[in-house]
Design an enzyme around this catalytic site. Structure first.
Site, PDB file in Angstrom:
ATOM      1  N   ASP A 280     -44.291  57.298 -23.870  1.00  0.00           N
ATOM      2  CA  ASP A 280     -43.507  56.277 -23.386  1.00  0.00           C
ATOM      3  C   ASP A 280     -43.197  55.110 -24.564  1.00  0.00           C
ATOM      4  OD1 ASP A 280     -42.822  54.126 -21.517  1.00  0.00           O
ATOM      5  OD2 ASP A 280     -44.432  54.754 -20.283  1.00  0.00           O
ATOM      6  N   ASP A 340     -38.615  52.483 -13.691  1.00  0.00           N
ATOM      7  CA  ASP A 340     -39.800  53.093 -12.861  1.00  0.00           C
ATOM      8  C   ASP A 340     -39.308  53.025 -11.382  1.00  0.00           C
ATOM      9  OD1 ASP A 340     -41.294  53.026 -15.085  1.00  0.00           O
ATOM     10  OD2 ASP A 340     -42.441  51.765 -14.685  1.00  0.00           O
TER      11      ASP A 340
END
Length: 515
Positions: A280, A340
């Site tokens: 990430d 997200d």
């Protein structure tokens, strides 16, 4: 008279001297007061795992002006605005995140040896109150920027020939994930029919990390006392274990990233028995620009390829820099194409229906990833969750459940384990579907499948039921086909040249057409 003048002069001099000393003391006190905030301050907030969330304010006060930096979790801000002083101040920090400017604001005052500060994540939020204490100079500073390697093509690892299927901890558990939860999720997946339906990976997201030992080896925090033992347990269920890190110094939640330890971490993951890495971007943005992403992801891609253990490589950097154009070249098996997802119709539908143009970059071993499934987390209807599952399957997307597998109701399990819909997602041809028709809030998407078959999904994005009537020739579908409804699990008589179907609000009708 002469002596009186002399005495008067001496008295005057004494008064002047006293006033001068007082003025010097006052000036000194003022100077001290206007520099009281200068120094390195730290807030250490304990997590529930033996680690601490830290916020560093490295301040320099000159009169009413405060400059310096603020480092918190994945962010590093330069103070651009300030008002007040030790008796009460406000500072605003700014940083560039790709092409977006992020800002943060802290208010505070000095009380004795403590810096009492507060901040709001959003203007409408209640303030978060914190107490900072002085820290040694240099503590919490960003590490030096390492040089980047020249770009080259990382060899294909031969993994993920169909989109990965499994479970990820973040959507439901976030920082609450621990060893016991992972074991019980593995138990559930192995016994509730999900494993037989194709779900394989149990992926631990952020917050498993502690710091590093004296040799630089990454350590787990007390939530995960023995990662190798956990991997062995998951493997004993016929499943695989995934883990999470970042190319930056910190992860999204502010835990230890892999920066400067990429090959060392890859060796550790392989030794533990890890099968999947989600990597990430988060903390890397404090040191590198978006344009430098490929080189940073290549470092870990090379490191994973050097290990004898096969590890699926998942790039998570939110679709920046058109990652679908270079993700495979740095060793990626899948790459996030979006920000997200949330457990909400507007989030899921905006993300899912926004993937149409990315189809050319999906192929066996390399997949567009519109983020994890929210099916079963409770904020959408069963109809909406069926749309979620159908759309992700048309998109050849990874199917990573994000709910609590131990307590889901039977209707949710039926959605997640619909073998006929999963077969579309897992089709060996590996071509991503695309939109082939649209009228208002109704859309038709099609995906080519092995053996000349097609999956055709009729979506209704409206808040009321809608009837769609369409000529097959308008969809470039000619001839006579066998048709099967993948949600009712019934064969459909071929309707001739035109097909008409009524679709519930936010719903889907999904057909498999076979020659």
């Amino acid at each position: 008279m002469h002596n009186m003048n002399r005495r008067f002069s001496l008295g005057t001099l004494i008064v002047i001297a006293v006033l001068s000393v007082a003025a010097l003391l006052a000036a000194s006190a003022l100077a001290q007061k206007t520099e009281q905030l200068t120094g390195n301050w730290v807030v250490r907030t304990p997590n529930n795992d033996g680690t601490f969330r830290t916020t560093y304010l490295n301040l320099k006060q000159e009169g009413s002006r405060i400059s310096g930096t603020i480092r918190v979790t994945q962010f590093f801000y330069h103070i651009t605005e300030s008002t007040g002083g030790a008796d009460g101040f406000t500072v605003t920090g700014s940083m560039m995140d790709g092409k977006t400017e992020r800002k943060v604001q802290y208010e505070g005052e000095l009380v004795g040896d403590e810096l009492r500060i507060s901040t709001r994540r959003r203007p409408t939020d209640n303030p978060t109150q914190m107490v900072a204490v002085r820290a040694p100079a240099g503590e919490g500073a960003l590490p030096a920027r390492n040089p980047l390697p020249a770009l080259h093509k990382v060899p294909d690892n031969g993994l993920a020939r169909t989109p990965p299927m499994g479970w990820n901890s973040w959507n439901k558990f976030a920082s609450r994930v621990n060893d016991a939860t992972v074991r019980s999720i593995a138990d559930a997946m192995a016994t509730n029919g999900m494993k037989e339906a194709g779900y394989l990976y149990i992926n631990i997201d952020d917050t498993w990390e502690a710091g590093r030992d004296a040799q630089g080896n990454i350590q787990t925090n007390k939530k995960f006392p023995d990662m190798k033992a956990l991997a062995d347990y998951v493997h004993s269920k016929g499943l695989k274990l995934g883990i999470y890190s970042s190319p930056g110094p910190n992860t999204c939640a502010g835990y230890e990233g892999s920066y400067g330890h990429e090959e060392q971490d890859a060796r550790t993951y392989a030794a533990w028995g890890i099968d999947y890495l989600k990597y990430d971007w988060c903390g890397a943005r404090t040191l590198y620009t978006d344009e430098e992403m490929p080189a940073l992801y290549q470092i870990m891609g090379d490191a994973l390829r050097k290990q004898k253990r096969p590890i699926v490589y998942s790039l998570c950097q939110y679709g920046r820099l058109d990652v679908w154009k270079w993700g495979a070249d740095v060793g990626g098996n899948l790459w996030r194409t979006t920000g997200d997802i949330r457990d909400a119709w507007d989030s899921m539908s905006r993300i899912g229906f926004g993937q149409n143009d990315l189809a050319p970059w999906a192929k066996p071993g390399h997949w567009n990833d519109p983020d994890m499934l929210e099916i079963g987390n409770g904020a959408m209807t069963e109809t909406e969750y069926k749309t979620h599952m159908s759309l992700w399957s048309i998109l050849a997307a990874p199917l990573l459940a994000g709910n609590d597998l131990r307590s889901m109701n039977p209707e949710i399990l039926v959605i997640l384990t619909n073998r006929e819909v999963i077969a579309v997602d897992q089709d060996k041809v590996g071509k991503q579907g695309q939109r082939i028709w649209k009228a208002g809030d109704q859309e038709i998407w099609s995906r080519p499948l092995a053996g000349g078959a097609q999956a055709v999904a009729f979506f209704n994005r409206a808040t009321e039921p809608a009837t769609v009537s369409v000529k097959w020739t308008d969809l470039k579908i000619t001839g006579k086909w066998k048709a099967r409804d993948l949600w009712s699990h019934q064969n459909v008589a071929w309707p001739g040249s035109e097909y008409s179907v009524t679709i519930p609000a936010h719903g889907v009708v999904m057909l498999r057409l076979s020659p």
